[in-house]
Design a protein around this motif. Structure first.
Motif, short mmCIF file in Angstrom:
data_model
loop_
_atom_site.label_atom_id
_atom_site.label_comp_id
_atom_site.label_asym_id
_atom_site.label_seq_id
_atom_site.Cartn_x
_atom_site.Cartn_y
_atom_site.Cartn_z
N ILE A 37 8.73 -1.35 -11.67
CA ILE A 37 7.69 -2.27 -11.20
C ILE A 37 6.32 -1.63 -11.48
CG2 ILE A 37 6.68 -3.47 -9.23
CD1 ILE A 37 9.46 -3.36 -7.91
N TYR A 38 5.48 -2.37 -12.18
CA TYR A 38 4.12 -1.93 -12.48
C TYR A 38 3.14 -2.83 -11.73
CZ TYR A 38 6.46 0.25 -16.54
OH TYR A 38 7.30 0.97 -17.36
N LEU A 39 2.25 -2.23 -10.95
CA LEU A 39 1.26 -2.99 -10.19
C LEU A 39 -0.14 -2.74 -10.72
CD1 LEU A 39 2.40 -2.49 -6.46
CD2 LEU A 39 3.07 -4.29 -8.06
N PRO A 40 -1.01 -3.76 -10.72
CA PRO A 40 -2.39 -3.56 -11.15
C PRO A 40 -3.12 -2.58 -10.24
CG PRO A 40 -1.84 -5.90 -11.08
CD PRO A 40 -0.71 -5.17 -10.42
N PRO A 41 -4.13 -1.89 -10.76
CA PRO A 41 -4.88 -0.93 -9.94
C PRO A 41 -5.76 -1.59 -8.89
CG PRO A 41 -5.82 -1.07 -12.15
CD PRO A 41 -4.54 -1.85 -12.18
N VAL A 42 -6.10 -2.87 -9.09
CA VAL A 42 -6.90 -3.60 -8.11
C VAL A 42 -5.99 -3.97 -6.93
CG1 VAL A 42 -8.29 -5.64 -7.66
CG2 VAL A 42 -8.44 -4.50 -9.88
N VAL A 43 -6.31 -3.47 -5.76
CA VAL A 43 -5.44 -3.63 -4.60
C VAL A 43 -5.52 -5.04 -4.04
CG1 VAL A 43 -4.95 -2.82 -2.26
CG2 VAL A 43 -5.67 -1.19 -4.02
N LYS A 44 -4.36 -5.67 -3.87
CA LYS A 44 -4.23 -6.98 -3.24
C LYS A 44 -3.03 -6.96 -2.31
CE LYS A 44 -6.22 -9.75 -7.01
NZ LYS A 44 -5.98 -10.88 -7.93
N ASP A 45 -2.95 -7.98 -1.46
CA ASP A 45 -1.81 -8.08 -0.56
C ASP A 45 -0.51 -8.35 -1.34
OD1 ASP A 45 -3.41 -7.66 1.65
OD2 ASP A 45 -3.73 -9.80 2.01
N SER A 46 -0.61 -9.13 -2.42
CA SER A 46 0.56 -9.41 -3.24
C SER A 46 0.12 -9.86 -4.62
CB SER A 46 1.46 -10.48 -2.60
OG SER A 46 0.80 -11.73 -2.57
N TYR A 47 1.03 -9.74 -5.58
CA TYR A 47 0.72 -10.08 -6.96
C TYR A 47 1.77 -11.05 -7.51
CZ TYR A 47 -1.74 -5.60 -6.51
OH TYR A 47 -2.53 -4.57 -6.08
#
Length: 302
Positions: A56-66
């Motif tokens: 799982i790769y997540l964007p560096p911009v923090v959000k509650d969910s993607y």
């Protein structure tokens, strides 16, 4: 020695739980944008099989969910792994992260060790794992899309089209998953094994014969069972289909056929035939294709 207080135990447990997610900001694929968060080699089936892992790769911009795009690799159902196809699709991969999408790349069992429907069972199980663990990994479980290449395009299409049915053989232990697919991006995946060029070659080691465990022309029931077009209906998610004009492995009429079935059923879809393009390669990472990919994603996943 001092006694460990209850509060200290709770803090320690929390730390270990967070650490167990194996987060790293240095993905194995160096072309991911700086700051991308990787949760790597997660077992989605609760066993020890190396082919039951996902990243799982997540964007560096923090959000509650993607919103999530789920990557299904190609390789004739008997080659490659969850890193495959990314190398020649680098700008598209970067675009996923830059535009705020999480990427989940999954492995599945090869046909040389387990014939069909093992591959679609693994894909369903991996995505159900993502659905059930969405909050842990900050995934929006209501916004799942698929992208697949070649054999992975076949599996992405098959999964998306059968998702609103109840094909028990496609699920581990026959249990229908809970997730819904909002979008399918199919790059040169076979759609109908009975019309796939070379599928009837008298070779038990050919990719399709290995997948089905039989020659397609001798077992049309199995060929249809494994063919995405079998499951097309009006309730299917939107499709973007991309195919090379000079594909030497999957005749481009496979994508034309899928496009026709979807149009007849009234399913939103678009077909792009890339002039002079072969079966795979950097020609599919072109700007004009990326524009259509992100148009569809922004329309149906955001």
């Amino acid at each position: 020695m001092k006694k460990i207080t209850h509060s200290v135990l709770i803090a320690l447990f929390s730390f270990l739980s967070i650490s167990a997610l194996a987060q790293t900001s240095t993905p194995k694929q160096p072309f991911f944008p700086k700051g991308t968060i990787l949760y790597g080699d997660i077992n989605y089936a609760g066993d020890t099989l190396k082919k039951h892992l996902l990243d799982i790769y997540l964007p560096p911009v923090v959000k509650d969910s993607y919103p999530v795009i789920i990557w299904i690799h190609g390789g004739a159902w008997m080659l490659n792994d969850k890193y495959a196809d990314m190398g020649y699709m680098q700008k598209t991969v970067q675009g996923f992260i830059d535009n705020g999408y999480a990427v989940a790349s999954i492995d599945y069992r090869w046909s040389t060790t387990a014939p069909f429907p093992a591959q679609i069972q693994d894909c369903n199980q991996a995505i159900e794992f993502l659905y059930q663990n969405a909050s842990k990994y900050k995934l929006n479980k209501d916004k799942f899309g698929l992208i697949g290449f070649s054999a992975g395009g076949h599996l992405a299409s098959l999964l998306a089209l059968s998702n609103n049915n109840n094909i028990k053989q496609f699920y581990p232990e026959g249990n229908k998953p809970h997730f819904k697919i909002k979008l399918a991006l199919d790059f040169y995946g076979p759609s109908n094994f009975l019309s796939l060029k070379g599928a009837d070659v008298n070779d038990p080691k050919s990719p399709v014969s290995s997948l089905l465990g039989a020659y397609a022309v001798e077992r049309p029931d199995l060929a249809n069972f494994a063919s995405p077009v079998t499951y097309v209906d009006k309730n299917d998610p939107p499709f973007l289909i991309v195919q090379g004009e000079k594909d030497e492995s999957v005749n481009y009429t496979q994508s034309v056929l899928l496009n026709s079935y979807l149009k007849l059923a009234g399913v939103k879809n678009e077909l792009i035939i890339v002039p002079n393009a072969p079966h795979y390669g950097v020609m599919f990472d072109a700007e004009e294709i990326r524009k259509r990919v992100f148009y569809f994603m922004d329309e149906y996943l955001k």
